[in-house]
Design a protein around this motif. Structure first.
Motif, mmCIF file in Angstrom:
data_model
loop_
_atom_site.group_PDB
_atom_site.id
_atom_site.type_symbol
_atom_site.label_atom_id
_atom_site.label_comp_id
_atom_site.label_asym_id
_atom_site.label_seq_id
_atom_site.Cartn_x
_atom_site.Cartn_y
_atom_site.Cartn_z
ATOM 1 N N GLU A 15 4.333 -0.597 -18.429
ATOM 2 C CA GLU A 15 2.830 -1.182 -18.904
ATOM 3 C C GLU A 15 1.795 -0.630 -18.325
ATOM 4 N N GLY A 16 1.869 0.247 -17.413
ATOM 5 C CA GLY A 16 0.695 0.789 -16.797
ATOM 6 C C GLY A 16 0.144 -0.194 -15.425
ATOM 7 N N ASN A 17 -1.266 0.093 -15.578
ATOM 8 C CA ASN A 17 -1.776 -0.872 -14.355
ATOM 9 C C ASN A 17 -2.109 -2.272 -14.513
ATOM 10 N N VAL A 18 -1.249 -2.896 -15.324
ATOM 11 C CA VAL A 18 -1.276 -4.337 -15.739
ATOM 12 C C VAL A 18 -1.216 -5.188 -14.561
ATOM 13 N N ASP A 38 0.757 -1.279 -0.093
ATOM 14 C CA ASP A 38 -0.117 -0.039 0.057
ATOM 15 C C ASP A 38 0.819 1.173 -0.082
ATOM 16 N N GLU A 94 -3.058 -7.287 -5.340
ATOM 17 C CA GLU A 94 -3.429 -8.556 -5.779
ATOM 18 C C GLU A 94 -2.156 -9.186 -5.577
ATOM 19 N N ALA A 135 2.240 1.744 -3.378
ATOM 20 C CA ALA A 135 1.305 2.278 -4.363
ATOM 21 C C ALA A 135 1.050 3.627 -3.950
ATOM 22 N N GLU A 174 -1.802 -5.243 -10.349
ATOM 23 C CA GLU A 174 -2.181 -4.525 -9.217
ATOM 24 C C GLU A 174 -1.438 -4.985 -7.797
ATOM 25 N N TYR A 175 -1.089 -3.807 -7.209
ATOM 26 C CA TYR A 175 -0.059 -4.091 -5.888
ATOM 27 C C TYR A 175 -1.000 -5.138 -4.920
ATOM 28 N N ARG A 219 4.835 -1.703 -13.961
ATOM 29 C CA ARG A 219 3.790 -0.570 -14.117
ATOM 30 C C ARG A 219 4.319 0.454 -14.524
ATOM 31 N N GLU A 223 3.907 5.945 -5.527
ATOM 32 C CA GLU A 223 4.258 5.226 -6.777
ATOM 33 C C GLU A 223 5.078 6.368 -7.646
ATOM 34 N N ASP A 224 4.664 7.417 -7.823
ATOM 35 C CA ASP A 224 5.255 8.392 -8.670
ATOM 36 C C ASP A 224 6.610 8.606 -8.271
#
Length: 197
Positions: A165-168, A91, A173, A94, A170-171, A162, A97-98
Motif C-alpha cells: 500500500e505504500g507509505n499509508v 527506525d 507513529e 524503516a 508510518e513506522y 507498506r 525497508e527495501d
C-alpha cells in the motif's frame, strides 16, 4: 604455493549473491545451473557448498537471520528504556525497508514452491523463529508470549501493508502507539499481580 580459501567466508559470499539473485528473479524462477552461471562459479562448486537449491535457501535464511539478529542486538545496546528500544527497532526496520521487502518476497516465493507441512516441520525455521522470539522478549523485557507474538505480528503487518500500500502507515507513529499500548498493558499486568497477592 596454493591459494588458501576460507570456505565459510566463501560460502557466505555465495549466499549474499544468491540473495540478490533471488530478489531480482525469484526463487522459483532459477535452477542451480542458472544460479551457478549468475554467480560465476561451476555447478560443481555450487553443489559442493549447497547440495540442493532448497538447502541453499535454508542456509541463506539462517545467514540472514543471524546477521539481522546481530544488527538488531547492536541497536538495542544503545538504548535504556522500553520507548527507546521500540523506537530504535522501528527506525532500524524503516532504514532497511527495501532489504526486508526483498526478504519477505523471496521467502514467500520459496514457500509457494514447498509443502506447508514440510515448512512447519523445518528445524531451521523453528530455530530462527525462536531467535526472533528471544530478541523481542529481550527488547520488550517481557516473557508474556501474547505480548511477544503481538509485537512480532505488528512489525510484520506494518511491513506487509507498506509493501503493498505504500507509505499509508508510518513506522514512527506505530512505534509510539505500540509503546503506549505496551506501557499500559504491562502496568495493568503489574497492578493485577499486586492485587492478587
Amino acid at each position: 604455493m596454493p591459494k588458501i580459501v576460507d570456505h565459510d567466508q566463501y560460502r557466505k559470499e555465495l549466499l549474499t549473491k544468491c540473495f540478490d539473485l533471488f530478489a531480482a528473479k525469484g526463487y522459483g524462477a532459477v535452477t542451480m545451473r542458472q544460479i551457478a552461471k549468475e554467480l560465476g562459479v561451476s555447478t560443481g562448486t555450487l553443489y559442493h557448498y549447497f547440495p540442493s537449491k532448497q538447502a541453499l535457501f535454508w542456509q541463506l535464511y539462517d545467514e540472514l537471520n543471524e546477521r539481522d539478529t546481530a544488527s538488531m542486538n547492536a541497536v538495542l545496546n544503545s538504548t535504556d528504556t522500553l520507548e527507546e528500544r521500540i523506537t530504535a527497532i522501528f527506525d532500524y526496520i524503516a532504514q532497511n525497508e527495501d532489504y526486508f521487502f526483498k526478504q519477505f518476497l523471496i521467502t514467500g516465493d520459496f514457500y509457494q514452491q514447498q509443502d506447508r507441512e514440510e515448512i512447519l516441520a523445518n528445524e531451521t525455521l523453528k530455530h530462527n523463529y525462536e531467535l526472533n522470539r528471544d530478541f523481542v522478549t529481550k527488547a520488550l523485557e517481557t516473557d508474556d508470549p501474547a505480548v511477544v507474538n503481538f509485537a512480532m505480528c505488528l512489525a510484520t503487518g506494518i511491513m506487509v501493508v507498506r509493501l503493498f500500500e505504500g507509505n499509508v502507515v508510518e513506522y514512527a507513529e506505530q512505534a509510539q502507539l505500540l509503546n503506549k499500548m505496551l506501557t499500559l498493558y504491562l502496568q495493568g499486568s503489574a497492578l493485577s499481580d499486586v492485587n492478587v497477592t
